[in-house]
Design an enzyme around this catalytic site. Sequence first.
Site, PDB file in Angstrom:
ATOM      1  N   SER A   1      34.728  60.693  19.579  1.00 11.42           N
ATOM      2  CA  SER A   1      35.495  60.975  20.794  1.00 11.42           C
ATOM      3  C   SER A   1      35.341  59.869  21.832  1.00 11.42           C
ATOM      4  O   SER A   1      34.321  59.182  21.890  1.00 11.42           O
ATOM      5  CB  SER A   1      35.041  62.294  21.408  1.00 11.42           C
ATOM      6  OG  SER A   1      35.349  63.371  20.566  1.00 11.42           O
TER       7      SER A   1
HETATM    8  N1  SAH Z   1      32.472  65.705  18.207  1.00 11.21           N
HETATM    9  C1  SAH Z   1      32.869  64.435  17.635  1.00 11.21           C
HETATM   10  C2  SAH Z   1      34.351  64.358  17.423  1.00 11.21           C
HETATM   11  C3  SAH Z   1      34.677  64.435  16.011  1.00 11.21           C
HETATM   12  S1  SAH Z   1      36.399  64.467  15.638  1.00 11.21           S
HETATM   13  C4  SAH Z   1      32.381  63.281  18.513  1.00 11.21           C
HETATM   14  O1  SAH Z   1      31.590  63.477  19.381  1.00 11.21           O
HETATM   15  O2  SAH Z   1      32.773  62.163  18.308  1.00 11.21           O
HETATM   16  C5  SAH Z   1      36.598  66.170  15.256  1.00 11.21           C
HETATM   17  C6  SAH Z   1      35.861  66.692  14.070  1.00 11.21           C
HETATM   18  O3  SAH Z   1      36.308  68.031  13.852  1.00 11.21           O
HETATM   19  C7  SAH Z   1      36.107  65.955  12.754  1.00 11.21           C
HETATM   20  O4  SAH Z   1      34.899  65.497  12.230  1.00 11.21           O
HETATM   21  C8  SAH Z   1      36.751  67.017  11.853  1.00 11.21           C
HETATM   22  O5  SAH Z   1      36.364  66.918  10.495  1.00 11.21           O
HETATM   23  C9  SAH Z   1      36.243  68.305  12.472  1.00 11.21           C
HETATM   24  N2  SAH Z   1      37.042  69.478  12.159  1.00 11.21           N
HETATM   25  C10 SAH Z   1      38.388  69.589  12.055  1.00 11.21           C
HETATM   26  N3  SAH Z   1      38.728  70.852  11.724  1.00 11.21           N
HETATM   27  C11 SAH Z   1      37.564  71.552  11.628  1.00 11.21           C
HETATM   28  C12 SAH Z   1      37.247  72.914  11.303  1.00 11.21           C
HETATM   29  N4  SAH Z   1      38.188  73.799  11.040  1.00 11.21           N
HETATM   30  N5  SAH Z   1      35.951  73.272  11.283  1.00 11.21           N
HETATM   31  C13 SAH Z   1      34.960  72.379  11.556  1.00 11.21           C
HETATM   32  N6  SAH Z   1      35.199  71.092  11.858  1.00 11.21           N
HETATM   33  C14 SAH Z   1      36.484  70.684  11.895  1.00 11.21           C
END
Ligand code: SAH
Length: 228
Positions: free
Chosen positions: A76
């Site tokens: 993010s």
């Molecule tokens: N929190 C992270 C952002 C990751 S992007 C940061 O700090 O950088 C969002 C994440 O959500 C991805 O890794 C994706 O695989 C996950 N994601 C998407 N759909 C999901 C679901 N239904 N359950 C759990 N994780 C999910």
Amino acid sequence: MLSSLSNRKPNLSGIGMTSQRARERLLGRLMDQGITSMEVLDVIRSTPRHIFLDEALSHRAYEDVALPIGFKQTISQPYVVARMTEALIKSGSIEKVLEIGTGCGYQTAVMAQLAKSVYTVERIKPLLDKAKKNLRLLKLRNIDFKHVDGSGGWEKHGPFDAIITTAAPQQVPRNLLEQLADGGRLIIPVGGEATQELQLITRRGDEFNAQVLEEVRFVPLLVGHLQH
Ligand code: SAH
């Protein structure tokens, strides 16, 4: 509160003075964009974002942008991490927090330095494993992980004071609302692939009050969980 992470392990402090300057520049940018919580700014200052990225991208770690982490996912944008964290801190307790979408664990690391306990779930197993490694390196131990489709929340550990969702569903999952404590807040991007609105939803008894904070762009919340 934990002490400054970068002071604890010299090899986490990164890439010399360039990195220090880049971190200060990032802090300035967050303040310019309206982040005011010193707690949040301090944690972002001391969290080494470069360890969450592949080496080839680590020189861009302190730019205020989302960057790829593999599996079509992103780390993010620091501003968005700051904004979401600040919105939760300013609106009530963050003792027990659930995060949906661990990714590489950057938002988890920020939250774990401010909350008492963090529960985080991720649907892509290799990303979850990498996040565990990163967070262990930072010696953050108040985090529980689960490999699962997070749209169901994590009922066993609820209710939560705060839930932070870092992937966007088309509609707010009911289970997440149900796992909020009274006075609990869910912060979540809602909408299609192009842009979404960031909503802060507060529970009072059985009433849910949604406030739209701003337009954001997250990867979609997907159904099911993957082994690789
Ligand atoms: N929190 C992270 C952002 C990751 S992007 C940061 O700090 O950088 C969002 C994440 O959500 C991805 O890794 C994706 O695989 C996950 N994601 C998407 N759909 C999901 C679901 N239904 N359950 C759990 N994780 C999910």
